[in-house]
Motif scaffolding. Structure first.
Motif, mmCIF file in Angstrom:
data_model
loop_
_atom_site.group_PDB
_atom_site.id
_atom_site.type_symbol
_atom_site.label_atom_id
_atom_site.label_comp_id
_atom_site.label_asym_id
_atom_site.label_seq_id
_atom_site.Cartn_x
_atom_site.Cartn_y
_atom_site.Cartn_z
ATOM 1 N N SER A 279 0.834 -1.200 0.000
ATOM 2 C CA SER A 279 0.000 0.000 0.000
ATOM 3 C C SER A 279 0.864 1.244 0.000
ATOM 4 N N SER A 280 0.616 2.107 -0.986
ATOM 5 C CA SER A 280 1.443 3.316 -1.058
ATOM 6 C C SER A 280 1.146 4.228 0.131
ATOM 7 N N GLU A 281 -0.098 4.174 0.634
ATOM 8 C CA GLU A 281 -0.448 5.003 1.789
ATOM 9 C C GLU A 281 0.395 4.636 3.001
ATOM 10 N N TRP A 282 0.435 3.325 3.291
ATOM 11 C CA TRP A 282 1.184 2.886 4.470
ATOM 12 C C TRP A 282 2.672 3.147 4.298
ATOM 13 N N LEU A 283 3.180 2.860 3.086
ATOM 14 C CA LEU A 283 4.620 3.043 2.886
ATOM 15 C C LEU A 283 4.992 4.525 2.980
ATOM 16 N N GLY A 284 4.123 5.370 2.405
ATOM 17 C CA GLY A 284 4.368 6.811 2.519
ATOM 18 C C GLY A 284 4.371 7.253 3.969
ATOM 19 N N ALA A 285 3.424 6.679 4.743
ATOM 20 C CA ALA A 285 3.328 7.044 6.159
ATOM 21 C C ALA A 285 4.585 6.612 6.911
ATOM 22 N N ILE A 286 5.091 5.403 6.579
ATOM 23 C CA ILE A 286 6.317 4.956 7.239
ATOM 24 C C ILE A 286 7.469 5.889 6.913
ATOM 25 N N LYS A 287 7.543 6.268 5.632
ATOM 26 C CA LYS A 287 8.630 7.146 5.221
ATOM 27 C C LYS A 287 8.565 8.451 6.019
ATOM 28 N N ASN A 288 7.357 9.024 6.090
ATOM 29 C CA ASN A 288 7.184 10.258 6.853
ATOM 30 C C ASN A 288 7.595 10.087 8.300
ATOM 31 N N SER A 289 7.167 8.968 8.897
ATOM 32 C CA SER A 289 7.484 8.730 10.299
ATOM 33 C C SER A 289 8.987 8.695 10.507
ATOM 34 N N PHE A 290 9.700 8.045 9.569
ATOM 35 C CA PHE A 290 11.147 7.965 9.725
ATOM 36 C C PHE A 290 11.800 9.328 9.513
ATOM 37 N N ILE A 291 11.347 10.064 8.513
ATOM 38 C CA ILE A 291 11.938 11.392 8.272
ATOM 39 C C ILE A 291 11.775 12.250 9.520
ATOM 40 N N ILE A 292 10.517 12.323 10.002
ATOM 41 C CA ILE A 292 10.234 13.192 11.146
ATOM 42 C C ILE A 292 10.931 12.670 12.396
ATOM 43 N N GLY A 293 10.877 11.345 12.583
ATOM 44 C CA GLY A 293 11.478 10.748 13.773
ATOM 45 C C GLY A 293 12.978 10.977 13.828
ATOM 46 N N ILE A 294 13.658 10.728 12.707
ATOM 47 C CA ILE A 294 15.120 10.847 12.723
ATOM 48 C C ILE A 294 15.533 12.307 12.901
ATOM 49 N N ALA A 295 14.879 13.210 12.149
ATOM 50 C CA ALA A 295 15.256 14.623 12.260
ATOM 51 C C ALA A 295 15.047 15.131 13.684
ATOM 52 N N SER A 296 13.883 14.811 14.266
ATOM 53 C CA SER A 296 13.628 15.357 15.602
ATOM 54 C C SER A 296 14.513 14.681 16.644
ATOM 55 N N THR A 297 14.851 13.391 16.430
ATOM 56 C CA THR A 297 15.745 12.725 17.374
ATOM 57 C C THR A 297 17.127 13.377 17.365
ATOM 58 N N LEU A 298 17.627 13.665 16.147
ATOM 59 C CA LEU A 298 18.953 14.300 16.053
ATOM 60 C C LEU A 298 18.961 15.625 16.801
ATOM 61 N N LEU A 299 17.944 16.443 16.506
ATOM 62 C CA LEU A 299 17.875 17.753 17.158
ATOM 63 C C LEU A 299 17.785 17.610 18.677
ATOM 64 N N ALA A 300 16.857 16.750 19.112
ATOM 65 C CA ALA A 300 16.628 16.610 20.553
ATOM 66 C C ALA A 300 17.881 16.064 21.234
ATOM 67 N N THR A 301 18.586 15.143 20.571
ATOM 68 C CA THR A 301 19.753 14.543 21.198
ATOM 69 C C THR A 301 20.882 15.559 21.339
ATOM 70 N N VAL A 302 21.119 16.328 20.272
ATOM 71 C CA VAL A 302 22.202 17.313 20.346
ATOM 72 C C VAL A 302 21.895 18.354 21.423
ATOM 73 N N LEU A 303 20.686 18.950 21.329
ATOM 74 C CA LEU A 303 20.336 19.996 22.296
ATOM 75 C C LEU A 303 20.276 19.436 23.713
ATOM 76 N N GLY A 304 19.666 18.258 23.849
ATOM 77 C CA GLY A 304 19.483 17.667 25.173
ATOM 78 C C GLY A 304 20.798 17.269 25.815
ATOM 79 N N THR A 305 21.734 16.727 25.012
ATOM 80 C CA THR A 305 23.004 16.305 25.581
ATOM 81 C C THR A 305 23.814 17.512 26.048
ATOM 82 N N LEU A 306 23.837 18.559 25.220
ATOM 83 C CA LEU A 306 24.539 19.782 25.625
ATOM 84 C C LEU A 306 23.975 20.290 26.952
ATOM 85 N N ALA A 307 22.640 20.352 27.008
ATOM 86 C CA ALA A 307 22.006 20.872 28.219
ATOM 87 C C ALA A 307 22.314 19.980 29.412
ATOM 88 N N ALA A 308 22.329 18.659 29.198
ATOM 89 C CA ALA A 308 22.606 17.747 30.304
ATOM 90 C C ALA A 308 24.017 17.955 30.825
#
Lengths: 283, 417
Positions: A72-101
């Motif tokens: 299903s292109s819908e599900w695959l598209g959704a997975i792709k979005n989840s990974f894009i958003i998940g990875i980008a926000s994880t990188l940001l949160a990890t860098v900022l969070g580690t510095l702050a910690a």
């Protein structure tokens, strides 16, 4: 929890009743997750066991919902979005969070309690409130219905997890190791890469995993601030559950249970590695 | 240079030690703040400002004061006893003409309609006939719609001309202002929010109680087993904790629905008849069962970490001093676990009152939480001011519990997994 030798017969009985109760509660905890796995192989479009399945008839089982999912292109598209958003926000949160910690674990950090309370607050404020607030604010600054908007929102939600895990790791970090490295002739860079980083990495990685799973599983904020372009996996599941048309979501659910098993194992390995490196306990 | 021993200590380059220390501390303070500042700046922009914006929106009242500015000005000095005079009506026509041209009368008419039903149609009907309207406007407007001839309409416009309002908070508490300016209850059929707040609180309390009831034995077992076994069993607690919320909600739908696994099983073994299947989902039961399951790990983990610190010798001592098992438990073990109960209880309660997804999916009509109404006002009724007010009240409750939690346990003691 062995029974002491002085236990009376009543106590022995209670002991077994207690163990039985605990077994039932464990069943309540894990049972539902196990029920869904065989259900996802149902050949019929129902959310319950068919008679053929109960007879263990191979015809009662099929992979059609998995096939459905992976084609299903819908599900695959959704997975792709989840990974894009998940990875980008994880990188940001990890860098900022580690510095702050790093800053927060300094002995001279001013107003640590207040700042910590603020940094943890995205975890405590109900998601629907964060979602509504971000919707109002992000629409004003044209961030609603964009990838950057969703990524920023998920970064904010993931930050508390990074801050908590990394500060916990740092608080058990033995600073004499740094002095030892210096006294043995290592320069600051070498000390950081050879001594500090290997000890802190497990904490940072588990914080990042927490942040990733937070984003990967988040529905409410995406529901409010994302447009159809940013449709993620949880949103796809959310509408799937509401409409309840096909057991494809059971297949997805099974895959996600497997994913969480994988994550859990990774985290456990990281924890053991961290303890071994610090010489706390043999695991 | 001669130095007496009473002189202050100095570093090698002659700076007094105190000054030097102070400088070093200041530098390390600065460094720490510098490290935290990017994250603080980020959170303030991406999280704190949206929340403040929402709080502001819950009292913001721009519609009348900006859209009907001429009318409001003309209304100044109005006695409030009789209908206002022609200048006010003329100002209203001018305001509405301008709004009609800019095509932004929608917000104004919904804003007034929240306070007085019928205002939406009054404004839209009037706006449609503005083109061929001739003075005297007073008679012409009253002929188009009776509302313009009612004293309460003008009192409403006068009252709502203030740029701030508390009416969203009143609406969130099922209250409204009467034309006389008194706080009165809304009509029965509109009374929803207070009941939903209470339902949210008591159902969350029930869920918290259930998680305690189920979590306590598990935490006890985990804390008292040898590490080898307890690590294994801990995985059974952590697995649901790590599994997607939607997955856990889905499984409960599959299990509890009327054609679901549990009902099928009960019919198959003859406990219930096929036509008398249990209705366990899309009602309160569904919400309570699913949320107890989802929040149980949040109770077990803090309880476990407290029980882990209680030496087993305490119970043995109590027993050897002649305490019966129940008495020893009640007087020795249980009091020591109260910090864990408080931590887990507050945590579960805070999380429960803010839950949205699970009540929305398995709660049906009767198992809905106040959060579902925030979503309703955001997405369906589009009364954003009211959504913001309800959210602000809920936020206040959460913050109070959070502060209590922080006082009792400390946020930096929170452990994950």
């Amino acid at each position: 929890m062995a029974i002491p030798s002085y236990a009376t017969r009543g106590e022995r009985l209670w002991h077994y009743v207690f163990l039985g109760l605990c077994a039932l509660i464990f069943l309540f905890l894990v049972g539902p997750l196990l029920v869904i796995i065989p259900l996802s192989f149902n050949a019929e479009p129902y959310f319950t066991f068919s008679e053929a399945m109960l007879r263990l008839d191979p015809a009662g089982y099929s992979l059609r919902w998995y096939e459905d999912f992976f084609t299903s292109s819908e599900w695959l598209g959704a997975i792709k979005n989840s990974f894009i958003i998940g990875i980008a926000s994880t990188l940001l949160a990890t860098v900022l969070g580690t510095l702050a910690a790093l800053g927060l674990s300094s002995r001279h950090m001013p107003a640590r309690g207040a700042i910590m309370a603020l940094l943890i607050s995205p975890m405590i404020v109900p998601l629907i409130i964060s979602a509504a607030a971000m919707f109002f604010f992000f629409s004003k600054v044209n961030l609603a219905q964009t990838y950057p908007g969703v990524i920023l929102a998920h970064t904010a939600l993931g930050i508390p997890f990074v801050v908590i895990t990394v500060t916990a790791t740092l608080s058990s970090f033995d600073t004499t190791l740094i002095r030892a490295a210096h006294s043995l002739g290592a320069n600051p860079a070498r000390t950081f890469f050879k001594v500090v980083l290997p000890l802190v990495t497990p904490g940072v990685v588990s914080g990042a995993l927490f942040a990733f799973i937070t984003s990967f599983d988040e529905v409410v904020v995406v529901l409010f601030i994302a447009g159809p372009e940013q449709r993620t996996m949880p949103i796809q599941m959310w509408s799937g559950i509401r409409e309840q048309i096909s057991p494809t979501i059971l297949a997805v659910a099974t895959l996600l249970v497997l994913l969480s098993m994988l994550l859990l194992t990774t985290l456990e390995l990281l924890r053991r590695r961290g303890e071994r490196l610090r010489g706390v306990s043999p695991g | 240079m001669s130095q007496s021993p009473s002189d202050t200590l100095t570093t090698a380059d002659g700076v007094p030690l105190k000054v030097s220390l102070r400088r070093a501390v200041r530098r390390s303070k600065f460094k720490a703040l510098l490290l935290v500042s990017p994250l603080l700046a980020f959170l303030i922009i991406a999280f704190v400002m949206p929340i403040l914006d929402m709080l502001w929106r819950s009292v913001d009242n721009p519609e009348v004061s900006t859209r009907l500015s001429r009318t409001v000005e003309a209304l100044e000095g109005w006695d409030g006893e009789s209908l206002p005079g022609e200048p006010v009506f003329a100002a209203l026509v001018a305001d509405l003409r301008e709004g009609q041209e800019a095509r932004d009368l929608g917000l104004l008419s919904s804003r007034l309609n929240y306070e007085k039903s019928g205002m939406r149609s009054a404004i839209s009907r009037t706006a449609r006939r503005l083109g061929n309207l001739e003075p005297p406007y007073r008679e012409a407007l009253i002929e188009i719609n009776d509302s313009w001839g009612e004293l309460s309409t003008w009192k409403l416009i006068e009252r709502e001309s203030s740029p701030y309002t508390l009416s969203y908070y009143l609406a969130a508490m099922d209250r409204q202002l009467s034309p006389e300016g008194e706080i009165v209850k809304v009509p029965d059929y509109l009374e929803i929010h207070v009941a939903l707040f209470w339902r949210t609180f008591w159902m969350s309390a029930v869920i918290t109680g259930l998680t305690l009831l189920l979590g306590y034995p598990i935490a006890y077992l985990l804390a008292n087993l040898p590490l080898r076994h307890s690590n294994l069993l801990m995985i059974l607690v952590l697995l649901p904790f790590w599994t997607s919320l939607l997955v856990r909600t889905t499984t409960w739908i599959a299990i509890l629905q009327s054609q679901g696994v549990l009902n099928d099983m009960m019919v198959a073994i003859g406990v219930i008849a096929d036509e008398a299947r249990w209705q366990m989902i899309h009602n309160k039961t569904g919400t309570i069962v699913a949320m107890t399951h989802i929040l149980l790990p949040f109770m077990i983990l803090p309880l476990y970490s407290v029980m882990k610190t209680i030496p087993p010798s305490y119970m043995r001592a109590a027993r050897s001093l002649g305490g019966k098992p129940i008495l020893s438990f009640r007087r020795v073990y249980f009091p020591l676990t109260i910090p864990g109960i408080a931590a887990g209880g507050i945590l579960v309660f805070i999380l429960a009152i803010g839950y949205y997804i699970t009540p929305a999916l398995v709660g049906g009509q009767s198992g809905r939480f106040i959060t579902n109404y925030i979503a309703y006002h955001m997405q369906t009724s589009l009364n954003w001011g009211l959504a913001a007010a309800i959210a602000s009240i809920l936020l206040l409750v959460v913050i109070v519990f959070y502060l209590v939690f922080n006082r009792l346990i400390g946020v930096d003691k929170v452990k994950l997994g």
